[in-house]
Design an enzyme around this catalytic site. Structure first.
Site, PDB file in Angstrom:
ATOM      1  N   GLN A  86     -27.790  31.365 118.999  1.00 40.58           N
ATOM      2  CA  GLN A  86     -26.691  31.423 119.968  1.00 40.58           C
ATOM      3  C   GLN A  86     -26.146  30.016 120.212  1.00 40.58           C
ATOM      4  O   GLN A  86     -25.167  29.850 120.931  1.00 40.58           O
ATOM      5  CB  GLN A  86     -27.199  32.015 121.290  1.00 40.58           C
ATOM      6  CG  GLN A  86     -27.720  33.450 121.151  1.00 40.58           C
ATOM      7  CD  GLN A  86     -28.401  33.944 122.417  1.00 40.58           C
ATOM      8  OE1 GLN A  86     -29.277  33.280 122.983  1.00 40.58           O
ATOM      9  NE2 GLN A  86     -28.014  35.104 122.872  1.00 40.58           N
ATOM     10  N   HIS A 136     -22.549  32.418 117.617  1.00 42.59           N
ATOM     11  CA  HIS A 136     -21.445  32.022 118.491  1.00 42.59           C
ATOM     12  C   HIS A 136     -20.575  30.916 117.890  1.00 42.59           C
ATOM     13  O   HIS A 136     -19.840  30.241 118.609  1.00 42.59           O
ATOM     14  CB  HIS A 136     -21.985  31.597 119.856  1.00 42.59           C
ATOM     15  CG  HIS A 136     -22.603  32.740 120.607  1.00 42.59           C
ATOM     16  ND1 HIS A 136     -23.460  32.562 121.666  1.00 42.59           N
ATOM     17  CD2 HIS A 136     -22.501  34.081 120.429  1.00 42.59           C
ATOM     18  CE1 HIS A 136     -23.857  33.756 122.122  1.00 42.59           C
ATOM     19  NE2 HIS A 136     -23.290  34.681 121.371  1.00 42.59           N
ATOM     20  N   GLY A 192     -36.352  30.188 123.199  1.00 41.07           N
ATOM     21  CA  GLY A 192     -35.472  29.463 124.110  1.00 41.07           C
ATOM     22  C   GLY A 192     -34.203  30.182 124.495  1.00 41.07           C
ATOM     23  O   GLY A 192     -33.148  29.567 124.617  1.00 41.07           O
ATOM     24  N   ASN A 212     -39.977  31.162 126.188  1.00 40.02           N
ATOM     25  CA  ASN A 212     -38.891  30.774 127.092  1.00 40.02           C
ATOM     26  C   ASN A 212     -39.490  30.327 128.417  1.00 40.02           C
ATOM     27  O   ASN A 212     -40.460  30.913 128.896  1.00 40.02           O
ATOM     28  CB  ASN A 212     -37.926  31.955 127.322  1.00 40.02           C
ATOM     29  CG  ASN A 212     -36.594  31.500 127.887  1.00 40.02           C
ATOM     30  OD1 ASN A 212     -35.947  30.601 127.334  1.00 40.02           O
ATOM     31  ND2 ASN A 212     -36.179  32.089 128.985  1.00 40.02           N
ATOM     32  N   GLY A 246     -38.155  30.461 131.414  1.00 35.19           N
ATOM     33  CA  GLY A 246     -37.870  31.363 132.525  1.00 35.19           C
ATOM     34  C   GLY A 246     -37.942  32.808 132.104  1.00 35.19           C
ATOM     35  O   GLY A 246     -38.378  33.130 131.002  1.00 35.19           O
TER      36      GLY A 246
END
Ligand SMILES: [Zn+2]
Length: 279
Positions: A98, A116, A215, A241, A243
């Site tokens: 991404q 992206h 990530g 990750n 979070g």
């Protein structure tokens, strides 16, 4: 010590790897979201605003004039190198990123889909003509010498703090071929990922036997849908990750660590023999 992530990667031969901003923070490129998946700063410019509003475009390019210098100077970190090493061993079916920074390729990864797009390219919205971002940068500096000097005001994390600057005077170059509107060749918020690109990623996903998320919080649907498809196919998913992720309830394994730390064992293995791919 063999970590659960090490075991997961050993157990699954063909990995579909999805990477996000957390993979590049170690290269000095700031993350958009915090550990709870909320925006850390103002939400990025949307596609609709960029197309519709000239002032938004002036502001976008003026900030980009400054921010690009840092992005261009960014180097791959250990997380990128770990994944490149894993691919060299023939263990990666596909990396879908991404990120728009090109750092996987800079680290030596080959099987990369830039979901992206890429920040180092600019595309004309009218005739599709593509030019390197560096060329546009040179032209923007030539036309806007005063803005180029604002580099000194940039924040340490690379996001230019240009509050109070009058953007109306910023002169944006048009397409050299057709005078059309230029846009960075990245997928903006509010814009769809090109269909063929998504299909290529899904084709790779079908050939993979597990998914590794590195990530990303998967807060945008363009990434989350791959995790959902993998889960629907009954294949395991691991995530690294810091979070929470939108796919937390789909995960077989969650590693709450910096990407580079969690993947470090891939660089520590001494000279493993590369596995030849059958295709
Ligand atoms: Zn054009």
């Amino acid at each position: 010590m063999v970590t659960p992530l090490h075991e997961f990667i050993d157990r699954h031969e063909r990995l579909f790897v999805l990477t996000g901003a957390g993979c590049s923070t170690g290269s000095g490129i700031p993350d958009y979201r915090d550990a709870d998946g909320e925006w850390k700063r103002a939400q990025p410019v949307t596609f609709q605003d960029f197309v519709a509003d000239e002032h938004t475009r002036k502001r976008y390019w003026a900030r980009g004039l400054v921010g690009w210098q840092r992005l261009r100077a960014a180097q791959p970190n250990a997380a990128h190198r770990s994944l490149a090493a894993l691919e060299y061993r023939g263990r990666i079916e596909q990396i879908v990123t991404q990120n728009v920074d090109g750092l996987h390729q800079a680290a030596g990864s080959r099987a990369v889909i830039d979901l992206h797009g890429r920040a180092d390219a600019v595309r004309c919205m009218q005739c599709e003509h593509r030019t390197p971002r560096t060329e546009l940068q040179t032209e923007m500096i030539r036309r806007n010498p005063r803005f180029a000097e604002l580099d000194a005001l940039a924040a340490p994390d690379g996001d230019a703090d240009l509050d109070g600057v009058d953007f109306a005077a910023f002169d944006i170059p048009a397409c050299a071929v057709c005078s059309g509107l230029l846009k960075p060749d990245v997928v903006f918020f509010g814009e769809n990922v090109p269909r063929e690109r998504v299909q290529l990623a899904f084709n790779a996903l079908e050939c993979a036997d597990a998914m590794l998320i590195v990530g990303s919080s998967l807060m945008v649907l363009s990434g989350y849908r791959f995790a959902r498809a993998m889960a629907e196919a009954g294949k395991p998913i691991a995530a690294v990750n810091l979070g929470k992720t939108r796919a937390d309830d789909l995960l077989s394994l969650k590693v709450t660590q910096h990407c580079a730390d969690a993947l470090a064992f891939l660089l520590a293995d001494a000279n493993p023999a590369p596995v030849r791919r059958s295709h």
